[in-house]
Design an enzyme around this catalytic site. Structure first.
Site, PDB file in Angstrom:
ATOM      1  N   ASP A 273       0.832  -1.194   0.000  1.00  0.00           N
ATOM      2  CA  ASP A 273       0.000   0.000   0.000  1.00  0.00           C
ATOM      3  C   ASP A 273       0.875   1.255   0.000  1.00  0.00           C
ATOM      4  OD1 ASP A 273      -2.632   1.406   0.527  1.00  0.00           O
ATOM      5  OD2 ASP A 273      -1.526   1.981   2.330  1.00  0.00           O
TER       6      ASP A 273
ATOM      7  N   GLU B 155       1.664  -0.510  -5.015  1.00  0.00           N
ATOM      8  CA  GLU B 155       0.740   0.570  -5.331  1.00  0.00           C
ATOM      9  C   GLU B 155       1.635   1.800  -5.490  1.00  0.00           C
ATOM     10  OE1 GLU B 155      -3.387   2.496  -3.676  1.00  0.00           O
ATOM     11  OE2 GLU B 155      -1.761   2.214  -2.246  1.00  0.00           O
TER      12      GLU B 155
END
Length: 706
Positions: free
Chosen positions: A342, A378
């Site tokens: 993330d 990401e």
């Protein structure tokens, strides 16, 4: 109680069958107490007297799995210097393998008194916070082995443990929303029949429900608020939370592996649940604030590139060690097959700017365990210069946000999209070829947990996040969506027909694209969140997957179409090439045709003028199954059927000509204008030079046998 010196490594609580070794790092502490917590509410405090390289440690014979514990740190409390030690706060072990309980957000879990942020709060937090748990590391893995699915064969399914299983009609009530639910044969059967090879789980590291959300009657449903990087989230366990969550997670991984399904974790190493300087003191802040967090020039505050209040200090050797230890633990002890990071751009911020050569990437690159599993970035964060799609090191794959945006733009009819769409369809060579990566570096997706579901992407042009309690200000406002003529739910048959066609267009495009496709859970059923594009705090039926009854209506038809497209991709290597197209013939091929060719709807080769035309929304793509350049696993030549992909993203029906020099006989195998998406009876035969009628906003796939 006997207290032996113990060892400084491994960090955390390590049970060996006779007792437990405890080790914790803090450079700031003057003294650290280990507190053993008892079920009657009492505590036994043991000072950790032995110190090696700022690691305090002790071995306690007879301390068994299930024992709850925490730390109290005696040291300086001077926020203006970035120091926040306070022995009144019971702290979680950063290396805890399991965590029990939850926070009730009493004032005592904060380092200051409410309304007076500059005050010091010496209230005992122990009755109101979570506790670390000693776990039994032993588990019978049997003959468990990672499926190690090659990227070119990978189909990723992003799912939420609770959201996927909570409403499944075949799951017993006690297994719904749990790791055991993931391992249930009904869930595994759905994944295998769909053709999924890899299950990417949204955060399962122990996380915290924010104080603000709890007060509002909401929760941190998505889980991007980690407090324990080694502990499976306790609320997803059906068997218990005194270490049973570890066994239950391992059982789920073993069951998924037996079905040939990999498990990837969505991990949040960029920040912690302690938030800003006004957040609670739960673990890292009280242990050694300045060693764990990026502090601002005013050291009372934090540098925040995550939008959550803090960022971990990625140039700290102790933070880097913790992250690498965590990654190795989940691979070696929990048997997971990879990670999706993330806000990964934050991990690359060794100082201020994003640096692809930062220490974190160096450590991953040389690590003999972590470097061998799937690593997905990401590739952005909220800091300056944070959008880094296409800029991660060669070992990494990336969520390709440009793929998502371009495909959405194409099917909503945005002008001047064809040229970029061609790049996205063929693996985004403009992003990945220059650094030695291949099409498989691109994780292609149209939807994910963050944003509209597939159903909502074709049903809403505006977000509808009122239920989040933020005045509809949260969530992305530019969704590149089109509602097909009506905002929200509709009973208009024409609107519903176009929406069904658009959903099939997106799924088909995803599966026909080079790269690695990722589906978002429930999109195969057309699940809706009623226009909420930021359902991070919605733990309820709005976010849970509603499973359709077998053979039911449009949901069942979309599911069958999704299965068909996934298996079409899996059966044909021309859709999952490991190298980029060359645009020229391949030596040794059965024909002299190029490996790829682009045509106008009239069947003529695309020109520069065609690519740049603002009105152009249609083209055909020839994929030559006889010109696949990469060899098979034993060096053999790969041959496949050839395909002609016809895209009509405009609103008007169009007549497409089949090119005359690329095959004499074709068969229609996909037509998204049909509700079932697959022509009955095997599809019509089409000869070179003949015409194929494409309804507005539809695509057709023709196949020519090898």
């Amino acid at each position: 109680m006997q207290v032996w010196p113990g060892r400084a490594y491994p960090l955390g609580a390590s049970y060996d069958g006779a007792g437990t070794n405890f080790a914790v790092f803090s450079e700031a502490a003057h003294r650290i107490e280990l507190c053993l917590l008892h079920d009657d509410g009492s505590q036994t405090a043991v000072e950790l007297r032995e110190t090696d390289a700022f690691v305090r440690h002790a071995y306690l014979p007879g301390v068994m799995p299930g024992q709850r514990y925490g730390f109290r740190v005696h040291g300086p409390y001077a926020p203006e210097r970035g120091q926040r030690c306070n022995s009144a706060k019971l702290l979680l072990d950063p290396y805890a393998r399991a965590i029990s309980g939850e926070i009730n957000w009493d004032e005592s879990v904060y380092g200051y008194h409410f309304g007076r942020p500059d005050s010091r709060n010496d209230l005992d937090s122990a009755p109101h916070t979570m506790a670390s748990v000693v776990v039994n590391p032993y588990f019978d893995w049997g003959d468990d082995r990672s499926p190690r699915t090659d990227y070119h064969r990978t189909v990723i399914y992003e799912a939420h443990v609770k959201g996927l299983t909570m409403l499944h009609p075949e799951l017993p009530e006690e297994l719904r929303g749990t790791y055991a639910g993931l391992a249930h044969p009904a869930v595994i059967s759905h994944l295998t029949e769909l053709g999924v090879t890899t299950l990417e789980l949204m955060p399962v590291h122990q996380f915290v429900h924010d104080h603000r959300l709890v007060d509002a009657g909401l929760s941190n449903y998505w889980g991007y608020n980690t407090i324990g990087f080694f502990a499976p989230h306790n609320a997803y366990a059906s068997w218990g939370e005194r270490g049973e969550q570890v066994l239950e997670f391992k059982h789920a991984v073993r069951a998924l592996h037996q079905a040939g399904i990999e498990v990837i974790l969505d991990v949040v190493y960029n920040h912690t649940a302690e938030g800003s300087h006004l957040g609670p003191t739960l673990s890292f802040r009280g242990l050694d604030n300045a060693s764990y967090y990026r502090l601002a020039e005013d050291r009372r505050h934090y540098t925040d590139t995550t939008g959550t209040g803090n960022s971990l200090l990625m140039r700290s050797p102790h933070v880097l060690q913790m992250i690498m230890d965590s990654l190795r633990y989940w691979v070696t002890e929990m048997h997971v097959d990879g990670f999706r990071f993330d806000l990964a751009a934050t991990l690359a911020r060794q100082f201020h700017e994003v640096d692809r050569l930062s220490s974190f990437f160096d450590l991953v690159q040389q690590d003999p365990v972590v470097s061998r599993v799937k690593l997905i970035a990401e590739p952005w964060d909220v800091g300056e210069g944070g959008y880094q799609v296409g800029k991660f090191p060669p070992l990494w794959t990336e969520w390709n946000g440009k793929y998502r945006d371009t495909v959405r733009d194409l099917w909503r009819g945005r002008p001047r999209t064809l040229a970029e769409f061609a790049s996205r369809l063929t693996g985004s060579s403009d992003l990945y070829q220059d650094d030695g990566r291949r099409p498989l570096a691109s994780i292609n997706f149209v939807t994910c947990h963050d944003g509209f579901t597939l159903h909502d992407l074709v049903s809403y042009e505006e977000k509808h996040n009122e239920a989040n309690g933020e005045g509809n200000r949260d969530g992305e406002s530019d969704n590149r969506s089109w509602n097909c003529g009506a905002e929200g739910e509709s009973e208009d048959p024409e609107v519903l027909e176009v929406r069904g066609r658009q959903m099939r267009n997106f799924i088909a495009t995803l599966m026909l694209s080079q790269g690695v496709p990722m589906l978002s859970h429930g999109d195969e059923f057309g699940r809706t969140q009623r226009g909420n594009n930021n359902a991070y705090c919605q733990d309820g039926e709005l976010s849970w997957v509603k499973w359709p009854e077998p053979g039911s209506g449009a949901e069942g038809t979309l599911l069958e179409f999704t299965r068909t497209m996934v298996w079409l991709r899996r059966d044909h290597p021309v859709f999952r090439r490991r190298r980029f197209f060359h645009g020229r013939p391949v030596a040794g091929a059965q024909d002299e045709l190029t490996d790829i060719a682009w045509f106008t709807p009239e069947g003529r080769q695309m020109t520069q003028r065609n690519w740049q035309s603002a009105q152009a929304r249609a083209l055909s793509v020839f994929l030559n199954g006889n010109a696949i350049s990469e060899p098979g696993p034993r060096g053999e030549r790969i041959r496949d059927d050839s395909f002609l992909l016809m895209f009509n993203a405009g609103p008007e029906d169009l007549d497409f000509a089949v090119p005359v020099h690329h095959g004499r006989q074709w068969q229609v195998v996909v037509d998204t204008a049909r509700p079932e998406g697959v022509p009955p009876g095997g599809g019509a035969k089409v000869a070179a030079g003949e015409r194929v009628w494409l309804v507005g906003r539809s695509l057709v796939v023709l196949r020519r046998p090898a």
